[in-house]
Design a protein around this motif. Structure first.
Motif, mmCIF file in Angstrom:
data_model
loop_
_atom_site.group_PDB
_atom_site.id
_atom_site.type_symbol
_atom_site.label_atom_id
_atom_site.label_comp_id
_atom_site.label_asym_id
_atom_site.label_seq_id
_atom_site.Cartn_x
_atom_site.Cartn_y
_atom_site.Cartn_z
ATOM 1 N N ASN A 159 -5.110 5.899 -5.352
ATOM 2 C CA ASN A 159 -4.085 5.206 -4.575
ATOM 3 C C ASN A 159 -3.711 5.929 -3.291
ATOM 4 N N GLY B 188 -0.763 -0.155 -8.360
ATOM 5 C CA GLY B 188 -1.055 1.272 -8.365
ATOM 6 C C GLY B 188 -1.498 1.789 -9.713
ATOM 7 N N ARG C 164 1.916 1.967 -3.681
ATOM 8 C CA ARG C 164 0.838 2.096 -4.661
ATOM 9 C C ARG C 164 0.733 3.492 -5.268
ATOM 10 N N PHE D 75 0.821 -1.211 0.000
ATOM 11 C CA PHE D 75 0.000 0.000 0.000
ATOM 12 C C PHE D 75 0.856 1.263 0.000
ATOM 13 N N ILE D 76 2.063 1.162 0.538
ATOM 14 C CA ILE D 76 2.937 2.331 0.608
ATOM 15 C C ILE D 76 3.400 2.756 -0.785
ATOM 16 N N GLY E 64 -6.746 0.858 3.189
ATOM 17 C CA GLY E 64 -5.864 -0.180 3.699
ATOM 18 C C GLY E 64 -5.656 -0.130 5.201
ATOM 19 N N GLY F 181 2.672 -4.169 -5.318
ATOM 20 C CA GLY F 181 2.005 -2.918 -4.977
ATOM 21 C C GLY F 181 2.234 -1.834 -6.014
ATOM 22 N N SER G 120 -4.642 4.011 0.159
ATOM 23 C CA SER G 120 -3.497 3.698 1.023
ATOM 24 C C SER G 120 -3.671 4.293 2.412
#
Length: 493
Positions: A396, A151, A88, A85-86, A404, A147, A400
């Motif tokens: 995104n 994205g 993305r 998620f970081i 998430g 990830g 994120s």
């Protein structure tokens, strides 16, 4: 300065051009259906990976983090999952810029290949017992690639379907993207559940856990074949014929400086959509098990059944959105969640299986109002030349930060408050913010996408559109204002 004035004048004339018969796109419905299948498959792969990783988190912790003990293995396993998620937003910006420059089809093919290869590689990495600390490092690298490619996947898929569909059926066709989400998650979690039952815990830990990751390879090949046989969206092709190289410079800066109102609206739309989505599909099994004390198998089975039932409901919501409008349907879902979240969670916490199911079903139906509409509404926020990258940034960043993190926030808030109703209040707060934002969102159902001429299914529709070209190009004044601001900004340099 003279050149900038000429550019300003040229941009204004371009935005003010009259609508002609040849400008209107006649969409091939069969091609649009192929686009839905090909793009939904990529979304299914994303959530297939999500499903298998979530259901195998304990096993992955034992295989790759056996150097740690007890609960730390699970913490490291989920931390590695969260890393995706970081990155993305970075992947979204990178692939978004390429998608607006090179085309939607090419980039969606690349992201699908990267997603399938990274998922496959997770099943090929030796465990900690074999290669030591290199094992978790390789797993982390695979998750970063996953990830990064994701994205650019979902935002590109939304863009592709929206630009490939007739305006009056954009909601229904786009809702197929969320069907891919549900099918992918069901397939991933279902395969893991079946393998656990057939192989048992020892064989699963030894080698069985790798099987679901290997399935990514044939899925990727099928998706690659389908996407290679797609045509580029007519909207992008029409824009590309007139596109000036000047427009490609500093696109990220232009998105933030000149399209920020739409970015802000998009972030909030994604916020409440994903809070409800991750709450129901990702957090609810843990909530049922850890907070309410239900058996783990029962909680997972409830969610699987709910997702099966949601598939036709999502398509139905997409169908209705084309008739009553995205905005009305979303507002209905928001109001419904504000009014029914507390009753639903009281039903879920009742201990009665039937009441639990109905409580979950209420949330699922209201979530379906978003899943059936958002894939068509979000692309309509932005103009064609920045749609992919702007949508990628919007989606995104929001998913994120807000989507998430929803399971983590719920676990933390319930721990410090000891109140099992916290998820209901969280959903209500997100929906109140959503309602306030919806007052500033234009209804675009049945209308041309921003920056594009109308797209129709039948030739007979063209005559009606030409009778009121101003309505057909409803976005023209907004485009002129943006072009003038860009020209003024360049003139000041």
């Amino acid at each position: 300065m003279v050149d900038n004035v000429k550019k300003w004048t040229g941009l204004k004339k371009k935005s003010e051009k009259r609508l002609k018969k040849d400008d209107i796109t006649i969409v091939d419905t069969n091609a649009a259906k192929k686009a839905v299948v090909a793009t939904a498959l990529g979304n299914a792969m994303e959530w297939f990976d999500f499903g298998i990783y979530s259901y195998l988190a304990v096993t992955i912790g034992k295989v790759f983090f056996s150097g740690a003990t007890g609960p730390l293995q699970l913490v490291y396993s989920f931390a590695t999952f969260a890393v995706a998620f970081i990155v993305r937003p970075l992947g979204g910006m990178f692939f978004g810029m390429l998608g607006d420059k090179l085309g939607r089809k090419k980039i969606l093919t690349i992201t699908l290949v990267l997603m399938s290869l990274s998922t496959l590689s997770m099943g090929l990495i030796p465990g900690y017992a074999t290669i030591g600390t290199l094992a978790p490092i390789l797993l982390l690298l695979a998750r970063l690639i996953q990830g990064f490619s994701t994205g650019g996947e979902y935002s590109g898929a939304m863009t592709f379907i929206a630009e490939s569909s007739p305006d009056k059926k954009r909601g229904f066709f786009s809702s197929g993207l969320e069907v891919g989400t549900l099918i992918g998650y069901i397939a991933g979690s279902g395969i893991v559940t079946i393998l656990n039952y057939l192989l048992g815990p020892d064989k699963m830990l030894d080698w069985g856990w790798r099987i679901p990751f290997f399935i990514a390879a044939p899925m990727g090949l099928i998706g690659l074949y389908l996407r290679n046989n797609l045509e580029e969206t007519p909207v992008f092709e029409a824009m590309n014929e007139e596109k000036h190289k000047d427009n490609e410079r500093g696109v990220i800066k232009k998105v933030f400086v000149f399209h920020w109102p739409q970015l802000l609206k998009g972030v909030v739309l994604v916020l409440f959509f994903n809070v409800v989505d991750y709450m129901l599909l990702s957090y609810m099994p843990s909530y049922l098990n850890v907070v309410l004390g239900y058996g783990e198998a029962k909680g997972l089975l409830f969610i699987l059944i709910i997702m099966f039932i949601m598939i036709p409901i999502v398509l139905l919501m997409g169908y209705f959105s084309d008739r009553i409008g995205n905005k009305r349907l979303i507002l209905g879902g928001l109001i419904g969640l504000i009014l029914l979240s507390i009753p639903s969670f009281r039903m879920i916490g009742s201990g009665n299986n039937m009441m639990v199911f109905f409580g979950l079903m209420i949330l699922a139906i209201l979530l379906a109002t978003f899943e059936g509409t958002m894939p068509s509404m979000l692309p309509s926020l932005f103009f064609t030349e920045v749609r992919y990258v702007a949508l990628a940034i919007t989606f995104n960043i929001s998913v994120s930060i807000f989507g998430g993190t929803t399971p983590l926030m719920m676990a933390w808030l319930i721990k410090i408050t000891a109140n099992p109703m916290v998820p209901a209040y969280y959903i209500m707060a997100a929906c109140i913010i959503g309602i306030l934002t919806m007052f500033f969102v234009k209804e675009t159902t049945g209308k041309a996408l921003r920056g594009s001429a109308p797209a129709v299914e039948e030739k007979q529709e063209i005559a009606d559109i030409l009778e009121d070209p101003g309505e057909a190009l409803w976005w023209k004044e907004e485009k002129i204002n943006i072009d003038e601001k860009i020209a003024e900004s360049e003139n000041e340099k």
